[in-house]
Design a protein around this motif. Structure first.
Motif, PDB file in Angstrom:
ATOM      1  N   LEU A 587     -32.944  34.082  44.819  1.00 44.89           N
ATOM      2  CA  LEU A 587     -33.701  33.179  45.678  1.00 44.89           C
ATOM      3  C   LEU A 587     -33.410  33.457  47.139  1.00 44.89           C
ATOM      4  CD1 LEU A 587     -32.937  29.989  43.632  1.00 44.89           C
ATOM      5  CD2 LEU A 587     -34.891  31.520  43.410  1.00 44.89           C
ATOM      6  N   ALA A 588     -34.251  32.874  47.967  1.00 47.85           N
ATOM      7  CA  ALA A 588     -34.048  33.028  49.403  1.00 47.85           C
ATOM      8  C   ALA A 588     -33.017  32.017  49.893  1.00 47.85           C
ATOM      9  CB  ALA A 588     -35.368  32.825  50.125  1.00 47.85           C
ATOM     10  N   TYR A 589     -32.349  32.350  50.964  1.00 46.89           N
ATOM     11  CA  TYR A 589     -31.424  31.411  51.605  1.00 46.89           C
ATOM     12  C   TYR A 589     -31.487  31.651  53.103  1.00 46.89           C
ATOM     13  CZ  TYR A 589     -28.373  35.480  51.887  1.00 46.89           C
ATOM     14  OH  TYR A 589     -27.868  36.709  52.148  1.00 46.89           O
ATOM     15  N   LEU A 604     -45.193  28.454  55.610  1.00 45.12           N
ATOM     16  CA  LEU A 604     -45.582  29.625  54.827  1.00 45.12           C
ATOM     17  C   LEU A 604     -45.196  29.508  53.367  1.00 45.12           C
ATOM     18  CD1 LEU A 604     -44.499  32.379  57.359  1.00 45.12           C
ATOM     19  CD2 LEU A 604     -46.701  31.264  57.128  1.00 45.12           C
ATOM     20  N   CYS A 605     -44.164  28.738  53.083  1.00 44.43           N
ATOM     21  CA  CYS A 605     -43.654  28.714  51.716  1.00 44.43           C
ATOM     22  C   CYS A 605     -44.701  28.118  50.788  1.00 44.43           C
ATOM     23  CB  CYS A 605     -42.371  27.899  51.625  1.00 44.43           C
ATOM     24  SG  CYS A 605     -41.814  27.760  49.918  1.00 44.43           S
ATOM     25  N   PRO A 606     -45.137  28.888  49.794  1.00 51.65           N
ATOM     26  CA  PRO A 606     -46.168  28.372  48.898  1.00 51.65           C
ATOM     27  C   PRO A 606     -45.647  27.241  48.015  1.00 51.65           C
ATOM     28  CG  PRO A 606     -45.635  30.667  48.373  1.00 51.65           C
ATOM     29  CD  PRO A 606     -44.759  30.281  49.513  1.00 51.65           C
ATOM     30  N   TYR A 607     -44.344  27.055  47.983  1.00 50.04           N
ATOM     31  CA  TYR A 607     -43.780  26.031  47.102  1.00 50.04           C
ATOM     32  C   TYR A 607     -43.153  24.873  47.889  1.00 50.04           C
ATOM     33  CZ  TYR A 607     -44.539  29.958  44.093  1.00 50.04           C
ATOM     34  OH  TYR A 607     -45.134  31.007  43.445  1.00 50.04           O
ATOM     35  N   ASP A 608     -43.438  24.823  49.175  1.00 50.28           N
ATOM     36  CA  ASP A 608     -42.895  23.751  50.025  1.00 50.28           C
ATOM     37  C   ASP A 608     -41.385  23.615  49.866  1.00 50.28           C
ATOM     38  OD1 ASP A 608     -45.242  23.088  51.236  1.00 50.28           O
ATOM     39  OD2 ASP A 608     -45.788  21.586  49.738  1.00 50.28           O
ATOM     40  N   ALA A 609     -40.723  24.737  49.788  1.00 48.91           N
ATOM     41  CA  ALA A 609     -39.282  24.704  49.514  1.00 48.91           C
ATOM     42  C   ALA A 609     -38.441  24.593  50.790  1.00 48.91           C
ATOM     43  CB  ALA A 609     -38.872  25.951  48.739  1.00 48.91           C
ATOM     44  N   ILE A 610     -39.071  24.732  51.956  1.00 46.19           N
ATOM     45  CA  ILE A 610     -38.277  24.793  53.186  1.00 46.19           C
ATOM     46  C   ILE A 610     -38.447  23.521  54.003  1.00 46.19           C
ATOM     47  CG2 ILE A 610     -37.644  26.259  55.138  1.00 46.19           C
ATOM     48  CD1 ILE A 610     -39.240  28.490  53.879  1.00 46.19           C
ATOM     49  N   GLU A 611     -37.323  23.029  54.496  1.00 46.55           N
ATOM     50  CA  GLU A 611     -37.338  21.813  55.306  1.00 46.55           C
ATOM     51  C   GLU A 611     -36.556  22.038  56.577  1.00 46.55           C
ATOM     52  OE1 GLU A 611     -37.586  17.731  52.706  1.00 46.55           O
ATOM     53  OE2 GLU A 611     -35.639  18.512  53.332  1.00 46.55           O
ATOM     54  N   ARG A 620     -33.859  24.836  56.117  1.00 47.41           N
ATOM     55  CA  ARG A 620     -33.039  24.885  54.917  1.00 47.41           C
ATOM     56  C   ARG A 620     -33.945  25.044  53.696  1.00 47.41           C
ATOM     57  NH1 ARG A 620     -29.339  20.612  56.188  1.00 47.41           N
ATOM     58  NH2 ARG A 620     -28.340  22.085  57.579  1.00 47.41           N
ATOM     59  N   ILE A 621     -33.511  25.875  52.751  1.00 47.99           N
ATOM     60  CA  ILE A 621     -34.322  26.132  51.553  1.00 47.99           C
ATOM     61  C   ILE A 621     -33.723  25.377  50.366  1.00 47.99           C
ATOM     62  CG2 ILE A 621     -35.022  27.899  49.893  1.00 47.99           C
ATOM     63  CD1 ILE A 621     -35.107  29.887  52.168  1.00 47.99           C
ATOM     64  N   SER A 622     -34.599  24.723  49.628  1.00 41.64           N
ATOM     65  CA  SER A 622     -34.129  24.067  48.413  1.00 41.64           C
ATOM     66  C   SER A 622     -34.104  25.085  47.272  1.00 41.64           C
ATOM     67  CB  SER A 622     -35.070  22.906  48.062  1.00 41.64           C
ATOM     68  OG  SER A 622     -35.096  22.735  46.664  1.00 41.64           O
ATOM     69  N   LEU A 625     -36.589  24.550  44.443  1.00 46.02           N
ATOM     70  CA  LEU A 625     -38.018  24.746  44.698  1.00 46.02           C
ATOM     71  C   LEU A 625     -38.351  26.209  44.944  1.00 46.02           C
ATOM     72  CD1 LEU A 625     -38.910  21.707  46.974  1.00 46.02           C
ATOM     73  CD2 LEU A 625     -39.483  22.074  44.592  1.00 46.02           C
ATOM     74  N   CYS A 626     -37.429  26.931  45.535  1.00 47.89           N
ATOM     75  CA  CYS A 626     -37.695  28.329  45.892  1.00 47.89           C
ATOM     76  C   CYS A 626     -37.924  29.150  44.631  1.00 47.89           C
ATOM     77  CB  CYS A 626     -36.512  28.898  46.674  1.00 47.89           C
ATOM     78  SG  CYS A 626     -36.656  30.672  46.955  1.00 47.89           S
ATOM     79  N   LYS A 627     -38.985  29.979  44.687  1.00 48.90           N
ATOM     80  CA  LYS A 627     -39.275  30.852  43.550  1.00 48.90           C
ATOM     81  C   LYS A 627     -38.912  32.299  43.881  1.00 48.90           C
ATOM     82  CE  LYS A 627     -41.726  28.074  40.761  1.00 48.90           C
ATOM     83  NZ  LYS A 627     -41.031  26.926  41.328  1.00 48.90           N
ATOM     84  N   GLY A 628     -38.373  32.513  45.068  1.00 50.80           N
ATOM     85  CA  GLY A 628     -37.994  33.872  45.409  1.00 50.80           C
ATOM     86  C   GLY A 628     -39.167  34.779  45.706  1.00 50.80           C
ATOM     87  N   CYS A 629     -40.221  34.224  46.290  1.00 55.52           N
ATOM     88  CA  CYS A 629     -41.401  35.059  46.573  1.00 55.52           C
ATOM     89  C   CYS A 629     -41.170  35.959  47.773  1.00 55.52           C
ATOM     90  CB  CYS A 629     -42.625  34.191  46.811  1.00 55.52           C
ATOM     91  SG  CYS A 629     -42.579  33.330  48.396  1.00 55.52           S
ATOM     92  N   GLY A 630     -40.248  35.579  48.654  1.00 52.85           N
ATOM     93  CA  GLY A 630     -39.892  36.440  49.773  1.00 52.85           C
ATOM     94  C   GLY A 630     -40.749  36.281  51.011  1.00 52.85           C
ATOM     95  N   VAL A 631     -41.728  35.404  50.975  1.00 49.37           N
ATOM     96  CA  VAL A 631     -42.628  35.251  52.114  1.00 49.37           C
ATOM     97  C   VAL A 631     -41.860  34.864  53.382  1.00 49.37           C
ATOM     98  CG1 VAL A 631     -44.442  33.770  53.042  1.00 49.37           C
ATOM     99  CG2 VAL A 631     -44.707  34.779  50.792  1.00 49.37           C
ATOM    100  N   CYS A 632     -40.953  33.903  53.249  1.00 50.11           N
ATOM    101  CA  CYS A 632     -40.220  33.434  54.428  1.00 50.11           C
ATOM    102  C   CYS A 632     -39.315  34.531  54.966  1.00 50.11           C
ATOM    103  CB  CYS A 632     -39.416  32.188  54.089  1.00 50.11           C
ATOM    104  SG  CYS A 632     -38.218  32.433  52.777  1.00 50.11           S
TER     105      CYS A 632
HETATM  106  S1  SF4 Z   1     -38.707  32.968  49.148  1.00 55.15           S
HETATM  107 FE1  SF4 Z   1     -40.754  32.162  48.949  1.00 55.15          FE
HETATM  108  S2  SF4 Z   1     -40.431  30.389  47.626  1.00 55.15           S
HETATM  109 FE2  SF4 Z   1     -38.437  30.880  48.460  1.00 55.15          FE
HETATM  110  S3  SF4 Z   1     -38.267  29.613  50.280  1.00 55.15           S
HETATM  111 FE3  SF4 Z   1     -39.043  31.614  50.920  1.00 55.15          FE
HETATM  112  S4  SF4 Z   1     -41.259  31.318  50.957  1.00 55.15           S
HETATM  113 FE4  SF4 Z   1     -40.419  29.643  49.763  1.00 55.15          FE
END
Ligand code: SF4
Ligand SMILES: Cc1cc2nc3c(=O)[nH]c(=O)nc-3n(C[C@H](O)[C@H](O)[C@H](O)COP(=O)(O)OP(=O)(O)OC[C@H]3O[C@@H](n4cnc5c(N)ncnc54)[C@H](O)[C@@H]3O)c2cc1C
Ligand code: SF4
Ligand code: SF4
Lengths: 661, 326
Positions: A587-589, A604-611, A620-622, A625-632
């Motif tokens: 996952l992202a951190y 940008l986070c498609p899963y609203d994981a960042i606050e 901060r990334i939850s 919620l993070c799916k590890g898509c790497g967008v952020c």
């Molecule tokens: S890696 Fe993707 S899912 Fe995880 S916090 Fe970043 S944008 Fe969101």
């Protein structure tokens, strides 16, 4: 890698002939032996077999390996296998890296020499990057056992009963006053022609009586927060102005309403029948509770109605003109979406005259005419009460037509045949079915088609050009003329009829965008909710813990819908039965010391994981919620966001490895 | 006098603004001068190269070198100062990352000369004169430094100990750096002596960002009435604050000008321009291709916008083939 020296084992798989038929594996093995840090390199026919895995495990123990590279197929297939093997041998599973020399090399490279060189480069890259892997831990989070089901058609009903029977508490949310969906509107169902109500209403009643199902009808889900296993859901309950707990469904208020006759178009009857301001959509409705429509109720308009309904309700006192919209908060572990479909708006095809020519109906309307609980008591008659002597049924209206929907709606041929049968049975009319291709795959479906052929149905193969009332011959006077090319006879046919039935396409719900967004799902290009994998994960979505069933996923008939609903329920049960779920660590951190709080990553986070932490002004990334898509990670202008397993230095070394030759 | 630490200043391809920054220390400069012994400062003091050559190796405590390396002479001087100094500090954006002179890496020597000495409208038609490294005159041969094909950062030519970023570095950062060196509590070699986070963190406007920072348009600053209370990026101005190291105390933003990136990227980022393009394109919120075109029309010079100070340090640090003049 910090203090310890890398001791890497490289395992190159032949995959039978799949890899070895194209890549010169012994040569690749020789090359890999010379790479920095490589202690052992082996070739094996099937690395994924037990002996293959055991050879890795043995080397880990005997040779004290601390990194493993397996060059074989896609990690999608066997990453889990090799990680597990390493774990059993006492190595952290994330110190294993897979190099794909099948899908990326042997299957896509013709030239054997080139393929061999490519395999070497990719292995060099894998060996270079694995050195920077660090041991990672999977995490577990608790999961709630309750299940939310959105949409109470046959899909939602079936899923609710299955999940509740397995001991889950189910919240079934239906936006109409009654559950039942489209199926509740049918008289008979193909291919067996069993009575729809006879098979549906027992299930609807079972929903009502099930101690583990909370039915929230006339309600909509307005917000979903949280994550797999721990969704927080807000449900809006629209006011019925009748207290559900007090109403017994006796219909007395409806009979006594100041309106002596029903004069408002009934939504359930698609406007073919009428209802009063206080009504129950159909006699078998679940819940069997009256609803008041404030738009037509005199009390709401003038506040001066005699309220004969209230008097009729008497001591039960169920009617409550002051009822307000209410919100219910739920916490559930899994969600099943079964919001169904929408019929194609036939008026869009102006050449068929729907909405202009009174004798033109769409199929769902005729389902209501045919239904014994419908507006005509099951008589299939025209708007003026006449029985039609000839009826034309037009297949593929809005389907298989690139101007509307390119796809086949799958059920229309079958329901068109069903309607042909019902029309013949109820009216004795001549029935003409205009079809492009007759599609009847399914158990008992072809047999049903043959049965209809025996009923002297007229079948015309050809797309209908138009429906017109302009007569060109005496026999066409006063009739609707269906103009079509008969591709079997090779000529234009003009068929005069009294009634035209348009077999309309199944389309995605108009509000699918909102539902999709709320649940973080995807839609296919047509707008149906997208499954995670068309073959191997047909009821899962890209959002963990959210499943789909029924026609919201694509056109399908009742048997398929029910099967899918069962599958979705099983997935929800499986997810919620363990009590916890395991999260992958890739996952992202965000490195707090580096984050500038610029907030670029947040939307940008498609899963609203960042606050954003407003106090420290850092993002901060939850983890859950993070799916590890790497967008952020790609967007973070500070390099503060990073992703485990995809750290910059790992990627740079991997690139350097590819380019090292 | 002999006990005081020796300091040298030198300029390469630069505008002179960095020299100005030293003078901008104002009264502070007197403290510096009192504490150190300036042995070389061509802009202000009359020393010759010969004087430097005569110094023993590593006898200068610190040399501040500003400007990019464009000419052979600059490279020679950099090497000389390196040999004579304990510490070399790359001073200012040009020596740190190539700076504005580095944008010349979009061309090469031949195409630059062709334009400046022949094709430019301001050149008299038929001019045949071009600077040459050796020119014979009756008195003998005159020498000019060679003009390299490629502009380089200081650390692409010599080993650099620390970087003082900025166009120019602020007097405060310079004073802090001198203080640190004189006190001897040295940061790790290679450190950039400024903030560690991107500018937004110290920008007074960061709090004003909307909940979702997405851009519906890109605007140009000279055509925009700037709201001084609101994050400039959120107003559609391409503020590079998110991709730029802090430490300047948001001087430009406080003057209603978006950050143009002169402090370079943070430690984690190598290619500031690529990162800048990545984050800006990530937050552009368009559905229609036409909207994208319309917005991009407001970035008439993408390289000059995103790589204004850092082209020679980018992964793609120069064009391979010469671009024809438009
Ligand atoms: S890696 Fe993707 S899912 Fe995880 S916090 Fe970043 S944008 Fe969101
Ligand atoms: C004319 C016609 C005839 C047919 N005849 C047959 C037949 O004879 N045999 C057969 O096997 N199949 C037949 N079908 C196909 C059949 O209708 C579908 O397979 C079936 O209805 C799909 O069930 P479902 O529960 O997925 O969707 P639906 O029946 O559409 O039910 C969806 C439910 O979800 C509710 N809902 C939607 N959105 C929301 C929301 N946002 N929040 C809360 N609730 C929501 C809706 O109100 C509805 O109650 C026919 C289809 C048509 C068009
Ligand atoms: S994009 Fe990077 S620096 Fe900006 S808030 Fe997100 S993590 Fe922090
Ligand atoms: S104005 Fe620039 S530096 Fe300031 S918060 Fe906005 S983007 Fe960041």
């Amino acid at each position: 890698m910090t203090n310890e020296e890398a001791r890497i084992g490289v395992y190159v798989c032949d995959c039978g002939f799949n890899i070895a038929g194209v890549v010169n594996v012994p040569q690749v093995v020789g090359y890999a032996r010379g790479l920095k840090g490589v202690v052992i390199c082996r070739e094996y026919k099937y690395m994924c077999s037990s002996p293959g895995q055991e050879s890795i495990q043995k080397d880990i123990q005997d040779l004290n390996l601390n990194r493993v590279v397996v060059a074989s197929c896609s990690p999608h297939l066997h990453e889990a296998t090799f990680r597990r093997a390493a774990e059993q041998a006492g190595m952290n599973p994330f110190l294993v890296h897979m190099v794909n020399i099948r899908e990326h090399v042997s299957w896509v490279t013709k030239d054997k020499k080139e393929a061999t060189e490519k395999a070497k480069s990719l292995i060099a890259a894998g060996v270079a990057r694995v050195v920077r892997h660090s041991p990672l831990e999977r995490r577990q989070v608790p999961v709630r056992s309750d299940v939310l089901i959105i949409g109470g058609g046959i899909a939602g009903i079936q899923a609710a009963l299955t999940a509740a029977d397995a001991g889950r508490h189910v919240y079934l949310v239906e936006r109409e006053p009654s559950i039942g969906g489209h199926m509740a509107k049918f008289d008979k169902t193909f291919p067996t022609l069993d009575c729809a109500a006879c098979i549906l209403t027992p299930k609807m009643t079972a929903v009502k009586n099930h101690p583990d199902i909370t039915l929230l009808s006339y309600s909509e889900v307005v917000a979903v927060d949280g994550y797999v296993g721990n969704f927080k859901v807000k449900v809006k309950r629209k006011p019925r102005y009748v207290d559900e707990t007090k109403c017994v469904g006796c219909f007395e208020c409806i009979e006594e309403c100041v309106y002596k006759t029903a004069k408002f178009p009934s939504e359930f009857e698609l406007g073919l029948g009428m209802r009063k301001p206080i009504y129950i959509p159909f006699p078998q409705a679940i819940p069997l509770v009256a609803v008041i429509d404030p738009e037509t109720c005199i009390e709401f308009k003038t506040r001066q109605c005699k309220k004969t309904c209230v008097a009729a309700c008497g001591d039960r006192g169920a009617i409550d003109f002051n009822q307000k919209e209410a919100t219910v908060d739920l916490e559930v572990g899994a969600i099943i979406v079964s919001t169904g479909f929408h019929v194609f708006d036939a008026a869009r095809m102006t050449n068929y005259g729907y909405g202009v020519l009174p004798g033109v109906y769409h199929a769902l309307e005729v389902e209501r005419l045919a239904a014994s609980n419908g507006p005509t008591g099951g008589e299939i008659v025209l708007r003026d009460g006449r029985k039609p002597a000839a009826v034309g049924i037009v297949h593929c209206v809005g389907s298989r037509d690139e101007h509307y929907n390119p796809y086949c709606s799958k059920v229309c041929c079958m329901y068109s045949l069903k309607l042909a049968h019902l029309v013949k049975e109820r009216t004795g009319a001549e029935v003409y079915n205009f079809y492009i291709d007759m599609r009847t795959p399914g158990k008992g479906y072809e047999e049903f088609y043959h049965r209809l052929l025996a009923e002297n149905l007229h079948l015309v193969r050809g797309k209908v050009a138009e429906v017109t009332r302009i007569a060109e011959a005496a026999k066409e006077e006063g009739k609707l003329v269906i103009v079509a090319e008969d591709t079997l006879l090779g000529g234009i046919r003009r068929v005069p009829v009294d009634m035209v039935i348009l077999s309309v396409a199944m389309e995605p719900q108009p509000d699918r965008e909102e539902v999709r967004r709320m649940l973080n799902m995807s839609c296919s290009s047509e707008g149906f909710f997208l499954e995670k994998h068309p073959k191997l994960a047909p009821v899962s979505t890209m959002s963990d813990g959210i499943f789909i069933a029924g026609a919201c996923q694509g056109p399908k008939d009742i048997p398929e819908t029910v099967a899918q609903a069962g599958a979705a329920a099983a997935e929800a049960i499986a997810l919620t039965s363990k009590g916890f779920i395991t999260l992958e660590p890739n996952l992202a951190y965000i490195e707090e010391q580096l984050c500038s709080g610029c907030q670029v990553c947040i939307p940008l986070c498609p899963y609203d994981a960042i606050e954003l932490d407003r106090e420290k002004m850092v993002a901060r990334i939850s983890d859950v919620l993070c799916k590890g898509c790497g967008v952020c990670v790609a967007a973070c202008p500070s390099g503060a966001a990073a992703q485990r397993m995809f750290e910059d230095d790992q990627i740079m070394l991997e690139l350097a490895g590819v380019l090292s030759r | 006098m002999a006990d005081k630490p020796k300091v040298a200043f030198y300029w390469c391809a630069s505008c002179g603004g960095c020299e100005e920054a030293v003078v901008d220390l104002a009264e502070g400069i007197l403290d510096v001068i009192a504490a150190v012994d300036i042995v070389f400062w061509p802009v202000a003091l009359d020393f010759k190269v010969r004087d430097v050559k005569e110094l023993p190796d590593e006898s200068i405590t610190v040399s501040f070198i500003n400007g990019a390396v464009r000419l052979s002479e600059q490279e020679e001087m950099a090497r000389l100062l390196r040999r004579k100094s304990k510490f070399v500090i790359a001073f200012g954006s040009c020596s740190h990352m190539g700076g504005v002179p580095g944008l010349a890496n979009l061309w090469d020597r031949a195409s630059i000369f062709a334009w400046y000495y022949h094709d430019a409208p301001s050149v008299a038609p038929g001019n045949v004169r071009e600077p040459r490294e050796h020119v014979r005159v009756p008195e003998g041969t005159l020498e000019l430094p060679a003009f390299w094909d490629t502009v380089k950062t200081l650390d692409q030519v010599i080993d650099v100990d620390y970087y003082l970023p900025g166009c120019p570095p602020t007097p405060k950062l310079l004073a802090d750096a001198v203080g640190v060196l004189l006190r001897g509590d040295l940061p790790p070699k290679g450190s950039v002596l400024a903030g560690t986070r991107a500018l937004c963190h110290e920008c007074p406007l960061n709090e004003s960002k909307p909940e979702k920072l997405l851009l519906k348009d890109i605007r140009r600053v000279h055509l925009t009435k700037v709201d001084p209370e609101k994050c400039l990026l959120a107003q559609g101005l391409l503020c590079l604050g998110p991709v730029t190291r802090g430490g300047c105390e948001a001087l430009c933003v406080k003057g209603n000008m978006p950050c143009t990136g002169c402090f370079g990227p943070t430690d984690e980022v190598r290619d500031q321009g690529a990162k800048g393009i990545a984050y800006v394109s990530s937050i552009l919120d368009f559905d229609e291709e036409a909207d994208i075109e319309r917005a991009l029309a407001n970035v008439p010079d993408p390289v000059g916008t995103f790589y204004r100070y850092s082209l020679p340090r980018a992964y793609l640090m120069r064009t391979r083939k010469v671009m024809p003049h438009a």
